[in-house]
Design an enzyme around this catalytic site. Structure first.
Site, PDB file in Angstrom:
ATOM      1  N   GLY A  14       0.845  -1.203   0.000  1.00 48.03           N
ATOM      2  CA  GLY A  14       0.000   0.000   0.000  1.00 48.03           C
ATOM      3  C   GLY A  14       0.873   1.244   0.000  1.00 48.03           C
ATOM      4  O   GLY A  14       1.864   1.313   0.725  1.00 48.03           O
ATOM      5  N   ARG A  75       1.160  -5.083  -5.041  1.00 47.96           N
ATOM      6  CA  ARG A  75       1.435  -6.243  -4.190  1.00 47.96           C
ATOM      7  C   ARG A  75       1.724  -7.377  -5.164  1.00 47.96           C
ATOM      8  O   ARG A  75       1.059  -7.505  -6.191  1.00 47.96           O
ATOM      9  CB  ARG A  75       0.240  -6.553  -3.294  1.00 47.96           C
ATOM     10  CG  ARG A  75      -0.045  -5.401  -2.310  1.00 47.96           C
ATOM     11  CD  ARG A  75      -1.002  -5.792  -1.193  1.00 47.96           C
ATOM     12  NE  ARG A  75      -1.011  -4.758  -0.157  1.00 47.96           N
ATOM     13  CZ  ARG A  75      -1.922  -3.780  -0.079  1.00 47.96           C
ATOM     14  NH1 ARG A  75      -2.900  -3.703  -0.936  1.00 47.96           N
ATOM     15  NH2 ARG A  75      -1.837  -2.883   0.896  1.00 47.96           N
ATOM     16  N   ASP A 106       5.894  -4.734   6.198  1.00 43.52           N
ATOM     17  CA  ASP A 106       6.461  -6.050   6.531  1.00 43.52           C
ATOM     18  C   ASP A 106       6.453  -7.030   5.359  1.00 43.52           C
ATOM     19  O   ASP A 106       7.426  -7.746   5.136  1.00 43.52           O
ATOM     20  CB  ASP A 106       5.664  -6.668   7.685  1.00 43.52           C
ATOM     21  CG  ASP A 106       6.324  -6.382   9.031  1.00 43.52           C
ATOM     22  OD1 ASP A 106       7.515  -6.037   9.026  1.00 43.52           O
ATOM     23  OD2 ASP A 106       5.650  -6.514  10.063  1.00 43.52           O
ATOM     24  N   THR A 128       4.224   2.745   5.720  1.00 44.30           N
ATOM     25  CA  THR A 128       2.826   2.299   5.744  1.00 44.30           C
ATOM     26  C   THR A 128       2.046   3.195   6.687  1.00 44.30           C
ATOM     27  O   THR A 128       2.543   3.543   7.771  1.00 44.30           O
ATOM     28  CB  THR A 128       2.656   0.826   6.189  1.00 44.30           C
ATOM     29  OG1 THR A 128       1.295   0.615   6.560  1.00 44.30           O
ATOM     30  CG2 THR A 128       3.530   0.422   7.362  1.00 44.30           C
ATOM     31  N   ASP A 130      -0.258   2.334   8.437  1.00 46.43           N
ATOM     32  CA  ASP A 130      -0.763   1.545   9.576  1.00 46.43           C
ATOM     33  C   ASP A 130       0.126   1.633  10.830  1.00 46.43           C
ATOM     34  O   ASP A 130      -0.329   1.288  11.922  1.00 46.43           O
ATOM     35  CB  ASP A 130      -0.890   0.064   9.186  1.00 46.43           C
ATOM     36  CG  ASP A 130      -1.849  -0.145   8.027  1.00 46.43           C
ATOM     37  OD1 ASP A 130      -2.699   0.728   7.801  1.00 46.43           O
ATOM     38  OD2 ASP A 130      -1.732  -1.182   7.345  1.00 46.43           O
ATOM     39  N   ASP A 132       2.341  -0.364  11.673  1.00 53.78           N
ATOM     40  CA  ASP A 132       2.295  -1.700  12.274  1.00 53.78           C
ATOM     41  C   ASP A 132       3.582  -2.508  12.072  1.00 53.78           C
ATOM     42  O   ASP A 132       3.542  -3.730  12.074  1.00 53.78           O
ATOM     43  CB  ASP A 132       1.085  -2.475  11.717  1.00 53.78           C
ATOM     44  CG  ASP A 132       1.186  -2.690  10.211  1.00 53.78           C
ATOM     45  OD1 ASP A 132       2.051  -2.067   9.571  1.00 53.78           O
ATOM     46  OD2 ASP A 132       0.396  -3.492   9.671  1.00 53.78           O
ATOM     47  N   ARG A 174      -5.571  -1.997   8.975  1.00 55.14           N
ATOM     48  CA  ARG A 174      -5.530  -3.453   8.778  1.00 55.14           C
ATOM     49  C   ARG A 174      -5.798  -4.182  10.089  1.00 55.14           C
ATOM     50  O   ARG A 174      -6.867  -4.014  10.654  1.00 55.14           O
ATOM     51  CB  ARG A 174      -4.178  -3.883   8.186  1.00 55.14           C
ATOM     52  CG  ARG A 174      -4.232  -5.207   7.452  1.00 55.14           C
ATOM     53  CD  ARG A 174      -2.887  -5.555   6.860  1.00 55.14           C
ATOM     54  NE  ARG A 174      -2.532  -4.707   5.746  1.00 55.14           N
ATOM     55  CZ  ARG A 174      -2.938  -4.918   4.496  1.00 55.14           C
ATOM     56  NH1 ARG A 174      -3.691  -5.945   4.210  1.00 55.14           N
ATOM     57  NH2 ARG A 174      -2.566  -4.108   3.532  1.00 55.14           N
TER      58      ARG A 174
HETATM   59  O1  F6P Z   1      -1.688  -1.249   4.703  1.00 54.77           O
HETATM   60  C1  F6P Z   1      -2.274  -0.044   4.336  1.00 54.77           C
HETATM   61  C2  F6P Z   1      -3.762  -0.218   4.101  1.00 54.77           C
HETATM   62  O2  F6P Z   1      -4.294   1.025   3.708  1.00 54.77           O
HETATM   63  C3  F6P Z   1      -4.553  -0.790   5.286  1.00 54.77           C
HETATM   64  O3  F6P Z   1      -4.817   0.161   6.268  1.00 54.77           O
HETATM   65  C4  F6P Z   1      -5.765  -1.322   4.576  1.00 54.77           C
HETATM   66  O4  F6P Z   1      -6.330  -2.385   5.320  1.00 54.77           O
HETATM   67  C5  F6P Z   1      -5.206  -1.811   3.273  1.00 54.77           C
HETATM   68  O5  F6P Z   1      -3.982  -1.143   3.062  1.00 54.77           O
HETATM   69  C6  F6P Z   1      -6.090  -1.574   2.092  1.00 54.77           C
HETATM   70  O6  F6P Z   1      -5.509  -2.166   0.996  1.00 54.77           O
HETATM   71  P1  F6P Z   1      -5.950  -1.863  -0.501  1.00 54.77           P
HETATM   72  O7  F6P Z   1      -5.471  -0.496  -0.867  1.00 54.77           O
HETATM   73  O8  F6P Z   1      -5.276  -2.930  -1.287  1.00 54.77           O
HETATM   74  O9  F6P Z   1      -7.442  -1.938  -0.544  1.00 54.77           O
END
Ligand code: F6P
Length: 322
Positions: A14, A75, A106, A128, A130, A132, A174
């Site tokens: 992300g 990803r 991670d 990120t 998050d 995290d 997340r």
């Molecule tokens: O890891 C960053 C994040 O924005 C999370 O907070 C969220 O759960 C996820 O990515 C959303 O992913 P995507 O952009 O693939 O929908």
């Protein structure tokens, strides 16, 4: 020790505000040290496909203030396989890439660690929203995301107040509650729901009812996406306390926008630090912030660390918002 001549930069997973500032810092530090720099588009997927271009000092002009990532991100499940990593290694060798800076979370660092095992010098820079990544107190993008969420919740509060409503606001994160905690504390939320704690809607409702009796008329509940179905949570609260309740899911708005000063400066410093590590011949390292100090750890020990929510902050926020 083999001297590196070429550094590749990629952003993976992300995106996060501040990634561009980190790319800029890596590119400029490398060029300052007379290295060749190449950009790899769309993360490990772009590496496997050889989507690589030459960068110069001006390639990164005017990007420090931009959200997103001008290298694009993706990803890449293929890079979790041995054949994917081998392909990436071959492409690095063909393109003369001795070292790769991986900007991501991670999951992205697992790819970087695998590439390092195949002999390409790799470092990770934690990006990120998050926050995290266990080994680091801070990840690039978090401050911007939280400030965006705060701005949105402040707006929601205006209308919530006009209608004597309860507003449940779902934020990202997340499986982690860092964005929720920081946003909830900063917005004076009546309750903050995080996945690290059991969901207890009875005590949320009791708290709302107690505050109602003391004259409070509108309520903000900040819920991390990791707590589960927030539309059900909003319905349940409405049923239990009898106040009109609305849900707002903030979603990807939290991932965009101009990075804050904090994200720009930490990204710049981490990017610079990362290239200096590579110049020292280091590999398989993630750059982290611990107690405000930038340092580096090997990927494996970083993956094995755990990080906890600041429960004192949580408790304080709950005692203040009565
Ligand atoms: O890891 C960053 C994040 O924005 C999370 O907070 C969220 O759960 C996820 O990515 C959303 O992913 P995507 O952009 O693939 O929908």
């Amino acid at each position: 020790m083999k001297e590196i001549k070429t550094i590749g930069i990629l952003t993976s997973g992300g995106d996060a505000p501040g990634m561009n500032a980190a790319i800029r810092a890596v590119a400029r530090t490398a060029l300052y040290n007379n290295l060749r720099v190449v950009g790899i588009r769309r993360g490990f997927a772009g590496l496997i496909n050889g989507d690589i271009f030459e960068m110069n000092l001006r390639s990164v002009k005017n990007i420090i203030m931009l959200g997103g990532t001008f290298l694009y991100s993706a990803r890449c499940p293929e890079f979790m396989t041995e054949s994917g990593v081998q392909r990436g290694t071959e492409i690095c060798k063909e393109a003369g890439i001795d070292a790769v800076c991986v900007l991501g979370g991670d999951g992205s660092f697992k790819g970087a660690a695998a590439l390092a095992e195949h002999g390409i010098q790799c470092i990770g820079i934690p990006c990120t929203i998050d926050n995290d990544i266990s080994a680091s107190d801070y990840t690039i993008g978090f401050d911007t995301a939280v400030n965006t969420a705060i701005d949105m919740v402040d707006r929601i509060r205006d209308t919530s107040q006009s209608h004597d409503r309860c507003s449940v606001v779902e934020v990202m994160g997340r499986h982690a509650g860092y964005i929720a905690l920081e946003t909830g504390v900063s917005c004076g939320a009546t309750a903050i729901l995080v996945p690290e704690l059991p969901l207890d809607l009875d005590s949320v409702s009791d708290k709302i009812l107690t505050s109602l009796r003391s004259g409070k008329q509108n309520f903000i509940i900040v819920a991390a996406e990791g707590v589960g179905d927030t539309s059900k949570i909003a319905e349940e609260i409405q049923k239990k306390v009898g106040i009109e309740t609305r849900l707002t899911v903030l979603g990807h708005v939290q991932r965009g926008g101009h990075p804050t000063a904090k994200d720009r400066s930490i990204a710049s410093f981490m990017g610079h630090y990362g290239v200096e590590l590579l110049l020292k011949g280091k590999s398989n390292r993630v750059i982290v912030s611990q107690n405000g100090k930038i340092m580096d750890l090997d990927f494996k020990s970083a993956f094995n660390m755990t990080k906890h929510l600041d429960m004192e902050l949580y408790r304080a926020s709950q005692e203040i918002s009565i």
